[in-house]
Design an enzyme around this catalytic site. Structure first.
Site, PDB file in Angstrom:
ATOM      1  N   LYS A 296     -16.952  45.114  44.030  1.00  0.00           N
ATOM      2  CA  LYS A 296     -18.213  45.845  43.972  1.00  0.00           C
ATOM      3  C   LYS A 296     -17.992  47.351  43.976  1.00  0.00           C
ATOM      4  O   LYS A 296     -18.682  48.081  43.253  1.00  0.00           O
ATOM      5  CB  LYS A 296     -19.081  45.427  45.166  1.00  0.00           C
ATOM      6  CG  LYS A 296     -20.401  46.141  45.348  1.00  0.00           C
ATOM      7  CD  LYS A 296     -21.383  45.899  44.227  1.00  0.00           C
ATOM      8  CE  LYS A 296     -21.354  47.020  43.230  1.00  0.00           C
ATOM      9  NZ  LYS A 296     -22.093  46.796  42.013  1.00  0.00           N
TER      10      LYS A 296
ATOM     11  N   CYS B 137     -10.498  36.312  35.704  1.00  0.00           N
ATOM     12  CA  CYS B 137     -10.446  37.183  36.883  1.00  0.00           C
ATOM     13  C   CYS B 137      -9.331  36.800  37.847  1.00  0.00           C
ATOM     14  O   CYS B 137      -9.012  37.574  38.752  1.00  0.00           O
ATOM     15  CB  CYS B 137     -11.782  37.141  37.613  1.00  0.00           C
ATOM     16  SG  CYS B 137     -13.187  37.544  36.565  1.00  0.00           S
TER      17      CYS B 137
ATOM     18  N   HIS C  71     -13.271  46.214  39.448  1.00  0.00           N
ATOM     19  CA  HIS C  71     -12.769  44.927  38.965  1.00  0.00           C
ATOM     20  C   HIS C  71     -12.025  45.090  37.645  1.00  0.00           C
ATOM     21  O   HIS C  71     -12.530  44.730  36.576  1.00  0.00           O
ATOM     22  CB  HIS C  71     -13.938  43.955  38.808  1.00  0.00           C
ATOM     23  CG  HIS C  71     -13.528  42.552  38.490  1.00  0.00           C
ATOM     24  ND1 HIS C  71     -12.263  42.045  38.759  1.00  0.00           N
ATOM     25  CD2 HIS C  71     -14.225  41.528  37.915  1.00  0.00           C
ATOM     26  CE1 HIS C  71     -12.204  40.794  38.367  1.00  0.00           C
ATOM     27  NE2 HIS C  71     -13.372  40.450  37.846  1.00  0.00           N
TER      28      HIS C  71
ATOM     29  N   SER D  67     -20.346  43.520  39.842  1.00  0.00           N
ATOM     30  CA  SER D  67     -19.109  44.288  39.965  1.00  0.00           C
ATOM     31  C   SER D  67     -18.957  45.288  38.825  1.00  0.00           C
ATOM     32  O   SER D  67     -19.690  45.258  37.831  1.00  0.00           O
ATOM     33  CB  SER D  67     -17.899  43.351  40.013  1.00  0.00           C
ATOM     34  OG  SER D  67     -17.855  42.513  38.874  1.00  0.00           O
TER      35      SER D  67
END
Length: 387
Positions: free
Chosen positions: A330, A85, A334, A209
């Site tokens: 959220k 990420c 993502h 997410s």
């Protein structure tokens, strides 16, 4: 080291973009940032691309050269960075360091992920490969279950509640409803969030997410060159990176991410600013508990008090410290490799005064933060409106 500035910023709409290809996303974001910068693409000397799993999601390797070629920069050095990420944040940091050191004068930083297109089970298997597959990732330690351990411990030690987690989600959905680039542009009530089906205790559906397709890009150059090109340039005042053990079993703390603490310490030292100077920030809310822990680790709230700080409304637009004005992971979404660059784009818009209904009044200094894998790598950037 030379001062570095952002002169071009662009992101695509985020979502489950069934009609958009990886090629489409790269082309739109890269060309959009170049156009926004006002320079000829011939001035770009290198390309840095954040991407987590294009080889698995899209059967495409060598993503750096792939993106550069699509953008008419095929004869330029091109590098792909991967840190789960944090992939896009790493790409941004590498671009910043290259310009700051004098290696290059102008570079393009791009993040991209096209995640939707495979069956959901395969998609989740790919996402889980951001952890040690031999001893954890292959044995039920996934993103949800791993971060759920952090949530349960934070609840145990500090009295953090499910209601506090739900407040993070409700706030970020509200922010996302104001963002035309967001995956989820709809408010969801606190009660509906609390009643949502469980994913893994204590996370419900709205604590997690989104799986998102998107791309984002920025053009960065020296501050001196930026001053000659536009009045609303944004200076990259600080950049920090931190690390922590890759295995959950080796971590010394379940209520903090040491990588974030390290990254923030380095970035603030480089920037020469204090926490009280930050007007708005984007931080990594892959799960609702993560935002609560992050605002503590970044030094804005005392450890253990992030949940109450959020519940009291301080992180909402109009509050003391607006957090994730984009909607965050959220609601904005993502797209793993694009997230870190997209945060920089959002904060650039804020510092330029281009955020419309989600604009933070008189925003001058901003921060971005990403966290990769099981808290193993973190990147923090501090941005400031040019003088």
């Amino acid at each position: 080291m030379r001062e570095v500035a952002i002169i071009g910023a662009y992101e695509t709409v985020h979502g489950n973009l069934k009609d958009r290809t990886l090629r489409d996303l790269v082309t739109e974001a890269g060309n959009g940032a170049i156009k926004d910068s006002g320079i000829d693409r011939k001035e770009i000397q290198a390309v840095y691309v954040g991407n987590y799993a294009g080889n698995e999601f899209n059967a495409q390797n060598t993503m750096g050269s792939y993106a550069a070629n699509l953008l008419g920069l095929g004869d330029k050095p091109a590098i792909r960075t991967e840190g789960a990420c944090a992939s896009g944040g790493i790409a941004m940091r590498q671009g910043v360091l290259a310009v700051a050191s004098g290696l290059y004068d102008t570079v393009l930083v791009l993040g991209v992920e096209k995640m939707n297109g495979l069956d959901p089970e395969t998609t989740m298997e790919i996402v889980a490969r951001g952890q040690d597959q031999d001893v954890e990732g292959g044995y039920c330690i996934s993103g949800p279950s791993g971060f759920a351990l952090n949530a349960i411990r934070h609840m145990h030690e500090f009295g953090t509640t499910k209601e506090m987690l739900a407040t993070v989600a409700e706030k970020n959905y509200y922010h996302g409803s104001l963002n035309p680039f967001a995956h989820k542009q709809k408010e969801i009530s606190f009660n509906n969030i609390m009643r949502a089906r469980m994913v893994t205790t204590p996370f419900g559906f709205h604590d997690v997410s989104l799986v998102t397709d998107a791309s984002a890009a920025v053009v960065i150059t020296t501050k001196e060159k930026a001053k000659s090109l536009r009045k609303d340039y944004v200076v990259v005042k600080g950049s920090g990176i931190g690390g922590d053990y890759f295995n959950v079993a080796l971590k010394k703390d379940s209520v903090s991410f040491p990588a974030s603490v390290q990254a923030a310490t380095e970035a603030f030292k480089m920037a020469g600013v204090e926490r009280k100077d930050i007007d708005v920030l984007e931080c990594h809310d892959c799960f609702t508990i993560t935002e609560i822990i992050n605002i503590e680790d970044l030094g804005f709230v005392e450890k253990g008090k992030g949940g109450q700080f959020t519940k009291d409304g301080h992180t909402r637009l109009g509050g003391k410290l607006p957090v994730n004005t984009s909607g965050g992971l959220k609601a904005k979404g993502h797209p793993v490799g694009a997230t870190g660059v997209g945060q920089v784009v959002e904060m650039t818009f804020q510092l330029r005064g281009q955020s419309d209904k989600r604009q933070v009044e008189n925003a001058r200094t901003a921060l971005t933060h990403v966290l990769g894998g099981p808290g193993a790598v973190s990147i923090v950037h501090i941005l400031q409106r040019g003088e």
